[in-house]
Design an enzyme around this catalytic site. Structure first.
Site, PDB file in Angstrom:
ATOM      1  N   GLY A  37      -3.420  -0.484 -12.508  1.00 27.18           N
ATOM      2  CA  GLY A  37      -3.199   1.235 -12.830  1.00 27.18           C
ATOM      3  C   GLY A  37      -3.630   2.127 -11.836  1.00 27.18           C
ATOM      4  N   SER A  39      -1.688   2.443  -8.869  1.00 27.59           N
ATOM      5  CA  SER A  39      -0.562   3.996  -8.637  1.00 27.59           C
ATOM      6  C   SER A  39      -0.742   4.430  -9.544  1.00 27.59           C
ATOM      7  CB  SER A  39       0.789   3.105  -8.643  1.00 27.59           C
ATOM      8  OG  SER A  39       0.870   2.375  -7.827  1.00 27.59           O
ATOM      9  N   SER A 103      -3.345   3.025  -2.485  1.00 26.94           N
ATOM     10  CA  SER A 103      -3.353   2.360  -3.960  1.00 26.94           C
ATOM     11  C   SER A 103      -2.042   0.860  -3.437  1.00 26.94           C
ATOM     12  CB  SER A 103      -2.640   2.933  -4.818  1.00 26.94           C
ATOM     13  OG  SER A 103      -1.840   3.584  -3.839  1.00 26.94           O
TER      14      SER A 103
END
Ligand SMILES: Nc1ncnc2c1ncn2[C@@H]1O[C@H](COP(=O)(O)OP(=O)(O)OP(=O)(O)O)[C@@H](O)[C@H]1O
Ligand SMILES: [Mg+2]
Length: 209
Positions: A37, A39, A103
């Site tokens: 999770g 991004s 990320s």
């Protein structure tokens, strides 16, 4: 190694820049397995910050590999170089008084610690966020079909399957994405930023306002 180089100081100090732009720069570093999770949270967080008039910019693992890091693979050395370059780019953004949001799986603790050290030596705050979900959950999500390919042996050195992931021991924020919604996860990060004085609560828009 570059030689015969000299640092050229700017005419505006970091503090003056922050005052002129009414904003402090720092880096929010997401780490976690593929499909944990990172991004998704980074994108939602960036949106909330921008909609609040706070400058933020995402550096995303896959996106950066389309350009700056297109010459790097997924072996240990290239993964380390990938993270080293991103740490430097995030530091540049945060030095420019922007909130850099990264990320990247960034599986090695040593590499993440180096990223933190680079920032802290420059007096720039570094916030590590662990996007955490068990392997069974991320394998089930598999939005890019990568776990399926990795398990079939079509992708080598895939984190969690055929390459290691060293989970953070002391992340600043620990988001259990299998237990909370995206909105709750973003709020956890924002609450932390407010608690550390990195963003002002009264500057932030309410999501449902
Ligand atoms: N609470 C949650 N937080 C974040 N993502 C969630 C959550 N619940 C479900 N998801 C889903 O999990 C998936 C996460 O995918 P995402 O691309 O964000 O992962 P990633 O960590 O960036 O992976 P990669 O390393 O491959 O880029 C998305 O399909 C998202 O909708
Ligand atoms: Mg991603």
């Amino acid at each position: 190694m570059s030689t015969n180089i000299t640092w050229h100081e700017g005419a505006v100090s970091k503090e003056e820049r922050q005052t002129l732009l009414s904003q402090k720069g720092f880096t929010i570093w997401f780490t976690g397995l593929s499909a944990s999770g990172k991004s998704t949270l980074a994108t939602a967080l960036e949106q909330t910050l921008l909609h609040s008039g706070i400058s933020a910019y995402r550096l995303d693992g896959d996106n950066v590999r389309f350009g700056l890091n297109k010459n790097l693979g997924f072996g240990p050395e290239d993964r380390t170089e990938n993270i080293r370059r991103i740490s430097e780019v995030a530091k540049l953004f945060s030095d420019a008084a922007v909130i850099a949001i990264t990320s990247f799986i960034s599986p090695y603790r040593q590499d993440r610690d180096s990223a933190r050290e680079l920032h802290e030596k420059a007096g720039i705050p570094f916030v590590e966020v662990y996007a955490d979900a068990p392997l069974e959950v991320v394998e089930q999500r598999d939005p890019k079909g990568l776990y399926k390919k990795a398990k079939a042996g079509e992708i080598k050195e895939f984190t969690g399957i055929s390459a290691p992931y060293e989970a953070p021991e002391n992340a600043d924020v620990h988001v259990k994405t299998h237990e909370v919604s995206v909105e709750q996860g973003v709020q956890q990060v924002i609450d932390y930023l407010i608690s550390k004085g990195l963003v002002q609560a009264d500057k932030l828009i309410k999501k449902d306002a």
